[in-house]
Design an enzyme around this catalytic site. Sequence first.
Site, PDB file in Angstrom:
ATOM      1  N   GLU A 201       6.340 -10.199  -4.220  1.00 42.07           N
ATOM      2  CA  GLU A 201       6.026 -11.167  -3.163  1.00 42.07           C
ATOM      3  C   GLU A 201       4.936 -10.604  -2.257  1.00 42.07           C
ATOM      4  O   GLU A 201       4.810  -9.395  -2.091  1.00 42.07           O
ATOM      5  CB  GLU A 201       7.282 -11.517  -2.364  1.00 42.07           C
ATOM      6  CG  GLU A 201       8.098 -10.335  -1.855  1.00 42.07           C
ATOM      7  CD  GLU A 201       7.568  -9.718  -0.576  1.00 42.07           C
ATOM      8  OE1 GLU A 201       6.738 -10.351   0.088  1.00 42.07           O
ATOM      9  OE2 GLU A 201       7.981  -8.593  -0.261  1.00 42.07           O
TER      10      GLU A 201
ATOM     11  N   GLY B 261       5.003  -2.297  12.188  1.00 43.69           N
ATOM     12  CA  GLY B 261       6.445  -2.178  12.034  1.00 43.69           C
ATOM     13  C   GLY B 261       6.911  -3.140  10.965  1.00 43.69           C
ATOM     14  O   GLY B 261       6.159  -3.518  10.074  1.00 43.69           O
TER      15      GLY B 261
ATOM     16  N   VAL C  66      12.937 -12.600   1.548  1.00 43.68           N
ATOM     17  CA  VAL C  66      12.341 -12.803   0.232  1.00 43.68           C
ATOM     18  C   VAL C  66      13.124 -13.841  -0.563  1.00 43.68           C
ATOM     19  O   VAL C  66      12.573 -14.839  -1.030  1.00 43.68           O
ATOM     20  CB  VAL C  66      12.262 -11.477  -0.548  1.00 43.68           C
ATOM     21  CG1 VAL C  66      11.757 -11.718  -1.967  1.00 43.68           C
ATOM     22  CG2 VAL C  66      11.356 -10.488   0.168  1.00 43.68           C
TER      23      VAL C  66
ATOM     24  N   ASP D 242      24.668 -15.149  -2.494  1.00 44.08           N
ATOM     25  CA  ASP D 242      24.834 -14.099  -1.490  1.00 44.08           C
ATOM     26  C   ASP D 242      26.300 -13.705  -1.419  1.00 44.08           C
ATOM     27  O   ASP D 242      27.174 -14.537  -1.672  1.00 44.08           O
ATOM     28  CB  ASP D 242      24.342 -14.575  -0.118  1.00 44.08           C
ATOM     29  CG  ASP D 242      24.043 -13.422   0.832  1.00 44.08           C
ATOM     30  OD1 ASP D 242      24.999 -12.803   1.326  1.00 44.08           O
ATOM     31  OD2 ASP D 242      22.862 -13.132   1.063  1.00 44.08           O
TER      32      ASP D 242
ATOM     33  N   PHE E 133      -6.553  -7.470  10.042  1.00 43.32           N
ATOM     34  CA  PHE E 133      -5.885  -6.179  10.211  1.00 43.32           C
ATOM     35  C   PHE E 133      -6.778  -5.160  10.920  1.00 43.32           C
ATOM     36  O   PHE E 133      -6.686  -3.968  10.688  1.00 43.32           O
ATOM     37  CB  PHE E 133      -5.398  -5.619   8.865  1.00 43.32           C
ATOM     38  CG  PHE E 133      -4.305  -6.455   8.249  1.00 43.32           C
ATOM     39  CD1 PHE E 133      -2.986  -6.182   8.528  1.00 43.32           C
ATOM     40  CD2 PHE E 133      -4.610  -7.532   7.431  1.00 43.32           C
ATOM     41  CE1 PHE E 133      -1.966  -6.953   7.984  1.00 43.32           C
ATOM     42  CE2 PHE E 133      -3.608  -8.322   6.888  1.00 43.32           C
ATOM     43  CZ  PHE E 133      -2.279  -8.029   7.159  1.00 43.32           C
ATOM     44  N   LEU E 134      -7.633  -5.665  11.801  1.00 45.58           N
ATOM     45  CA  LEU E 134      -8.472  -4.799  12.617  1.00 45.58           C
ATOM     46  C   LEU E 134      -8.129  -4.938  14.100  1.00 45.58           C
ATOM     47  O   LEU E 134      -8.947  -4.633  14.957  1.00 45.58           O
ATOM     48  CB  LEU E 134      -9.961  -5.114  12.394  1.00 45.58           C
ATOM     49  CG  LEU E 134     -10.564  -4.669  11.060  1.00 45.58           C
ATOM     50  CD1 LEU E 134     -12.051  -5.038  11.010  1.00 45.58           C
ATOM     51  CD2 LEU E 134     -10.392  -3.171  10.839  1.00 45.58           C
TER      52      LEU E 134
ATOM     53  N   GLY F 163      -3.605  -1.547  18.272  1.00 46.87           N
ATOM     54  CA  GLY F 163      -2.356  -1.714  19.002  1.00 46.87           C
ATOM     55  C   GLY F 163      -1.510  -0.457  18.942  1.00 46.87           C
ATOM     56  O   GLY F 163      -2.029   0.658  18.823  1.00 46.87           O
TER      57      GLY F 163
ATOM     58  N   CYS G 134       8.193  -4.051   5.712  1.00 42.64           N
ATOM     59  CA  CYS G 134       7.322  -3.778   4.561  1.00 42.64           C
ATOM     60  C   CYS G 134       6.480  -2.515   4.715  1.00 42.64           C
ATOM     61  O   CYS G 134       6.672  -1.540   3.988  1.00 42.64           O
ATOM     62  CB  CYS G 134       6.414  -4.980   4.299  1.00 42.64           C
ATOM     63  SG  CYS G 134       7.299  -6.447   3.746  1.00 42.64           S
TER      64      CYS G 134
END
Length: 439
Positions: A149, A255, A11, A30, A247-248, A251, A258
């Site tokens: 995001e 994972g 992100v 960081d 998203f059809l 499987g 998110c």
Amino acid sequence: MKIAVAGTGYVGLVTGVCLAEHGHSVICVDIDEKKVSLMEAGISPIYEPGLEELMGKNMDKLSFTTKYIEAYKDADVIFIGVGTPEKQDGSANLSYVYGVAEQIARSIEKDCVVVVKSTVPIGTNDKIEDMIKYNLVHDVNVYVASNPEFLAQGTAVRDTLFPSRIVIGVEDPYAGVVLKEVYKEFDAPLMVTNRKSAEMIKYASNDFLALKISFINEIANLCEIIGADIEDVALGMGFDKRIGDRFLNAGIGYGGSCFPKDTKALHWLASFHDNELKTVKAAIDVNENQKLKLIKKSRNYFDSFNGLNVAVLGLTFKPGTDDLREAPSLVNIPIMLEDGANVKAWDPVGVENFKKKYPGEITYCNTIEDTIKDADVCFIFTEWDEVKDFDLSKYSELMKNPIILDGRNCYDLASVKKENMIYDSIGRETVNSLEVSMV
């Protein structure tokens, strides 16, 4: 505009680089000095297609540091893009976000807008604002905004440069004006709402997509029982614009960083308020069971993995990333090893991360051919292009027993039927050209 970004993960770093691409002066913060040194040399510490090239292009507008006080003290806008990992109870760990908030409070010397880009539970922005104002060292005005995001690993650069929408959650109009200026060069629908609505938009969006995946996987499982073909079913569903075709793909479950985390976090939040999101809970349960789908299928061919040579193609949770978080491989491979399997694994970018977890128990291969050679069974966990484009004839040529258990439906059944193999995928008929009876 002078912008600071806290965090250089998927992100934070992608956000910083893409803001620089649109003309802003960006400093990324960081705590890891090694990561900062890599980034100063133009090297991305994460694998994300196109990111390193974009970094190199914009190094004149990008800088990297571990010195947060210098980064924050005179910034116009500070983006918080640190991780919010899942805790044991499913809630979000906000310690990194709150830690940055305290650093900001101690550092800023001018009025600024603090933007929470990290995915946080509803109401967190209010707490961050209170925390910053309580810990302020200098007499300045701080405006906290939610700006979730909507990027996906593997396409994060494109998703950030060309977003589907820009959502801004504010309680003070001034913060909205500033963020509209930040995003003025971005060509995307932009909406301004209150902070809690913005926070909920992020969770509701991700959880809905997770629901869609779990739904199609349940339909796929039923298709196997009744003899329907999930790919035809999904195609027919997708023509309906109210449903859409994304998203059809059936499987072995979702994972990554998110969907698993965000479904559990929203479910936890609802439970905390004596509410139950039954559909979200079902999506979580379905996904956990789906990850073991191939292991269950394997029992049709072998009573045990003991002594078997097992090939694994794909370790990451999806193609285009080296991220292993919530990857099916992490659930399945330990079962194989515990059961006595000799495991060989291949992944174009995920091997080094997997070695950190299993440095010696697995043989890691550089090619698919080496991985499947003399294997008794092959598991496909990730739909890399190299797997989808692989010559099907090589499975029967190189494997001891050409039994392929495909968790991502990589191959067309008509092509598979021309080969000498057993091919067992998700929601489709099993091809058994070997005429081997199932136990």
